[in-house]
Design a protein around this motif. Structure first.
Motif: not given
Length: 342
Positions: A285-293
Motif C-alpha cells: 500500500g506504500l509502494g514498497q516491495p515485500p519483505r520476509d518479516s
C-alpha cells in the motif's frame, strides 16, 4: 485449532500494530490471570497451582524452539539470563555482535571485564566470523527494523571457527520457525510475540555451555527438589538447566502458559504466513516491495503524527515508523494505517 478459530479469542481496539513492543493476551490467558489474581486477593489457595504454569510454559517454549525441556531455564529478562553466559567467558574472549543490536544482548558482553566486543553490520555477520571469534551474539529478528538474520549461515560460520552462538529470539519466537538446538543459547523475553505479561523469559542452554557456567543467582527454585531446598546446606542444585532458574513471577507465568499453548495449537508456520502477509499488504500500500518479516519499517513524512491522529498505535525506532503484525492483526488494521499515511 485453526487460525480463523484462534482469532476469535481477541477483541483489541482497531489499529494495534505494535506487537514488537508488547503482545496482546488471548482470552484464555487473560481469564487464567484474572482467576489467579482473584485467588490471591481472597487467599483461598496455595501457590503450587500457580507455579504449575511455569512447567507448562517451559515445555511449550522447548517445543516452539525444538529443544529438550531439560535444557530450558526460566527467568525474568533476557539480560538476566545472559549474565551467567557472559561470566563464563574466559579473559581475553572476543565477541562478535551486530552494530545495531538491542542492548539486552549487547550490554552483558560489554560489561564483562576482559572481554572485547566487535560490531559489524547485521547482514555481514556470517562473513565477519573468523578464527579470532569466541562467541557470536545476535537477534534472530532485529528490533529496530525487522530484519531477519541469516541464522543458518551465522551458525555454520561459527561452527567452522569453533565459536559459540547466542541468539536473542525475542522478536521472532512465536511467529518465525527456527531450530534453536543449532545454537548454544537462545533467549526470549515472552511479553512480545508469546503474549505474556512482563516478567517472563526463557533460555535454551546447551549442556556443553552449561558446564562452563556458574548459577550465581541460584536459590530454592534452582534446587533438584525445590521443596527440599528451602533451608540450609548442602548445595543441591538441579542437574539440568533448572539450576539457572530464578523464582518465577507466578502470575506472569499463569498468563503466558495458555497463550503459548494457543500458539502451538495454531502452528508457527500458519502464524508466520498470516503475519508476513499483513506486513506485505502494508508495504504494498506504500509502494514498497515485500519483505520476509512480521516487523517492517517505513519512512513517511510526519508518519508518527499521522498514525496517532488516526488512532493507529505503532512505534518509532531509529527514526522510522515500525509496524508489527500478529495473530490478532487484521486487514482492516492495515487499511486503517494506510489511509492515515497515503
Amino acid at each position: 485449532m485453526d487460525l480463523v478459530e484462534a482469532r476469535e479469542l481477541w477483541n483489541p481496539e482497531p489499529g494495534w500494530l505494535n506487537t514488537a513492543s508488547y503482545g496482546l493476551p488471548p482470552r484464555p490467558a487473560w481469564d487464567a490471570l484474572q482467576s489467579a489474581l482473584a485467588e490471591w486477593r481472597a487467599g483461598r489457595t496455595s501457590w503450587e497451582g500457580w507455579d504449575a504454569s511455569t512447567g507448562l510454559a517451559r515445555g511449550a517454549f522447548a517445543r516452539l524452539v525444538a529443544v529438550p525441556t531439560t535444557d530450558v531455564a526460566v527467568g525474568a529478562a533476557v539480560s538476566q539470563l545472559l549474565a551467567p553466559v557472559a561470566s563464563a567467558l574466559a579473559d581475553g574472549a572476543r565477541v562478535l555482535v551486530p552494530d545495531v543490536e538491542f542492548t539486552s544482548n549487547l550490554f552483558p558482553w560489554l560489561v564483562r571485564p576482559g572481554v572485547s566486543v566487535r560490531t559489524v553490520p547485521a547482514d555481514r555477520l556470517a562473513e565477519a566470523v573468523d578464527a579470532g571469534t569466541d562467541l557470536v551474539a545476535f537477534s534472530l529478528v532485529q528490533s529496530a527494523d525487522g530484519a531477519v538474520a541469516r541464522y543458518d549461515d551465522v551458525v555454520d560460520a561459527a561452527r567452522a571457527h569453533g565459536a559459540l552462538v547466542v541468539v536473542d529470539a525475542t522478536q521472532g519466537c512465536g511467529w518465525l520457525p527456527f531450530d534453536g538446538s543449532r545454537a548454544d543459547a537462545v533467549v526470549v523475553a515472552a511479553y512480545k510475540w508469546l503474549m505474556a505479561p512482563r516478567g517472563v523469559a526463557f533460555a535454551y542452554l546447551a549442556p556443553a555451555l552449561r558446564e562452563r557456567m556458574i548459577p550465581s543467582a541460584a536459590g530454592w527454585y534452582a534446587g533438584e527438589d525445590m521443596h527440599a531446598s528451602y533451608y540450609g546446606p548442602p548445595l543441591r542444585l538441579a542437574s539440568d538447566a533448572r539450576r539457572f532458574d530464578i523464582s518465577p513471577a507466578w502470575f506472569s507465568y499463569v498468563g503466558v502458559a495458555p497463550a503459548m499453548e494457543l500458539l502451538e495449537s495454531v502452528g508457527v508456520p500458519a502464524i508466520r504466513a498470516h503475519n508476513v502477509g499483513l506486513a506485505n499488504r502494508f508495504l504494498a500500500g506504500l509502494g514498497q516491495p515485500p519483505r520476509d518479516s512480521a516487523i517492517v519499517t517505513v519512512d513517511v513524512p510526519d508518519a508518527a503524527a499521522k498514525l496517532a491522529a488516526a488512532g493507529v498505535r505503532a512505534a518509532v525506532r531509529a527514526g522510522r515508523v515500525r509496524a508489527s503484525f500478529h495473530l490478532y492483526s487484521t486487514e482492516a488494521d492495515v487499511d486503517m494505517a494506510l489511509e492515515a499515511l497515503v
